[in-house]
Scaffold this motif. Sequence first.
Motif: not given
Length: 763
Positions: A456-465, A470-472, A477-487
């Motif tokens: 789950p580290v990838s999900n945690w890192l991706a969601d950091l402000g 930076l992704m936007e 990738v719009d900051r307002r859109r919830e990202l997919p959570q990888f399993r």
Amino acid sequence: MAKRDEYERLIRTEGPTIRENTQGFNQGRYESVARLDDYEALKEEARAIKEDAIERLPDLIDELRESVAENGGTLYVADDAADANEYVREVVADREAERVVKSKSMTTEEIEVNEALEADGVDVVETDLGEWVIQLADEAPSHIVGPAIHKSREGIADLLNDRFGPEPPLETAEELTEFARDQLGDLVESAEVGMTGANFVAADSGTMALVTSEGNARKTVAATDTHIAVAGVEKVVPSVADLSAFVELIGRSGTGQDITSYVSLLTPPVDSPVVDFGDDETPLSEHGNDRDFHLVLIDNGRLAMRDDDQLRETLYCIRCGACSNSCVNFQSVGGHAFGGETYSGGIGTGWEAGVEGLDSAAEFNDFCTGCTRCAPACPVKIDIPWINTVVRDRINRGADPERFDPLVDGLTPDAEGSQTDNSPATTEGGDGRPSLDKRFFGNFETVAKLGSATAPVSNWLADLGPNRWLMERVLGVDRRRELPQFRRETFREWAAGRGVADGVTATGSTDTDSRRVVVYPDLYTNHVQVGRGKATVRVLEALGCDVVVPDVRASGRAPFSQGMVATATDHAEDVVADLEPYVASGHDVVVIEPSDLAMIDREYEKLLGEGDRDALETVAECSYEALEYVYGLLEQTDADQTALVGADDRRDAAADPGVVYHSHCQQRTLGLDGHTVAVLERLGYDVTTTDVECCGMAGSFGYKADYYDVSMDAGAQLREQLDADENRDRVPVASGTSCLEQIDALLSRSPAHPIELLDPTSA
């Protein structure tokens, strides 16, 4: 940011009126085509006529030239806009005309004939009400059929009141129409030249068909002694007999009318008397009929499109606007965003690429999400999403059409493809590379593999402000859109833990009499929505199937959606090669994600070469959407439905609030949405359905910062239906990944995939 701001402005100012009008057209189309005995056969007939006409176009033009000459007119074939305008200017100058009146014509918009004549001091007046309004407002049309579709009655009243100052001020539709009729009537009477377009031109007789909602085209021809008709060369059809199918279809497709108000068949120069409006004493019968007629057929890139295997279909277009009406993104922003120099909507990309060039098409090509809702709406069965994909691919490749997809070079730009001007990620580089955001979304298979491997580290890192910012900035990738959570445990890995045979994961029964099924591990099911994959396996096992989950590559939908055709082709070849042995050994293929089934069923045929066609046909014939397959099992076998959660004896139907079902776009295009409803109802669920064209998410489209507001504006229509009184307490159910993500963002209650409602383990 500039694009985003403009789209937001259009959503706010023009969107509501556009949506109301286009949805009205759509509803009319549904009702009108339902009254036809065989709508699909009529579309096949119309397409066959267009295919034949474009194939024989040079010969038909020669035949038409003779027909027009025999009638006493002149045919001129113009190479381009400048050539056409020069000819028109000469005709107007020879007539010493001070005023030209025009009926609606997109082709004259394309060549900008108004501007050419006005530069000569000629007064050019649009007599179509919508075109006249646009002319007064100094705006471009926003729709192929309804140029002023973005303007409300109140807005038009304000425009005319400000421009003309009538007393009392105009308010009602009747007052506006009467005022326009009086104003335009005076201008028509004083004009020397009338100009029209032509919906169709019959080569055998020179007869023109004009299909209009107003009588202005007839007035334009009858009130002047010089008639100039301007049309693209693609408007030529072999004979008058061919017009019947098009007359039946064009009104129904465009505005939902069984037939438009005026269908005019003219064989010019017409032989009616030329009226002298200054003489109110001489009987009309005593006026002469000395008329001059010029038909200007325009190439302007069309003959090159005819020789282009990918753009050729664009020439079959009859300019009905059905693709715009059925497009949820067009409903939000209209043709002023979803359009180029002249043409707008789904088919607009093909027209702009052919007559203006890729730069114009690139301005709005990304508004087409490939949802395919326009495909069944097109009366001549043009594969509009494929044309948009081809154009996107060419935009990606830039100046070097032979360059291989740079996606294989990875996600980050190298020296050749880097954006040295600090331009946003969504800007097309024009250097033979897709923009960085396209490369990111197109290579999402790599992203997903990395995301699952490090979850789950990838999900945690991706969601950091800071990372969202930076992704936007870099990937769009719009900051307002919830990202997919990888399993961490993928669907494939879960299946592998249940047993392996000959390198292929096998689950369930080993009874040789059982139906053998491959569950295709699509990208999102494998890495994100693992639960629906597990549910599918358990449901099929409960119904007596022997299930395998093979190690197969992603379908290629992700690169395909970004216009990376070569990369998508590479995926297609691998998928077919991997699945064909299973099908040959008696397995059926069950696909959970409708867009992946659409790839196999619709898109692979365009991507694969002749050598792969037999294998593709074998795989496609045995591939089914998950609920379609369950429906077949329940209908055609002795499968025990009581093994499923939905069976009446496994649940308290009286206490169930029911479900509200939203079907996936491509699922509807493939005609498969009814199977889900039938299964749920058979198992005792009370089902209502939504009827919006699209949820607005459309894969990566809803993630992109430029289009987030458009996506959510489209989604608002779905939310309104899901939260309606009759649906508020129901479980929202959707078949597609994008639909589920959008609904999850729209509602406070969570949606479910229909297969999850059937899962025996959830009882």
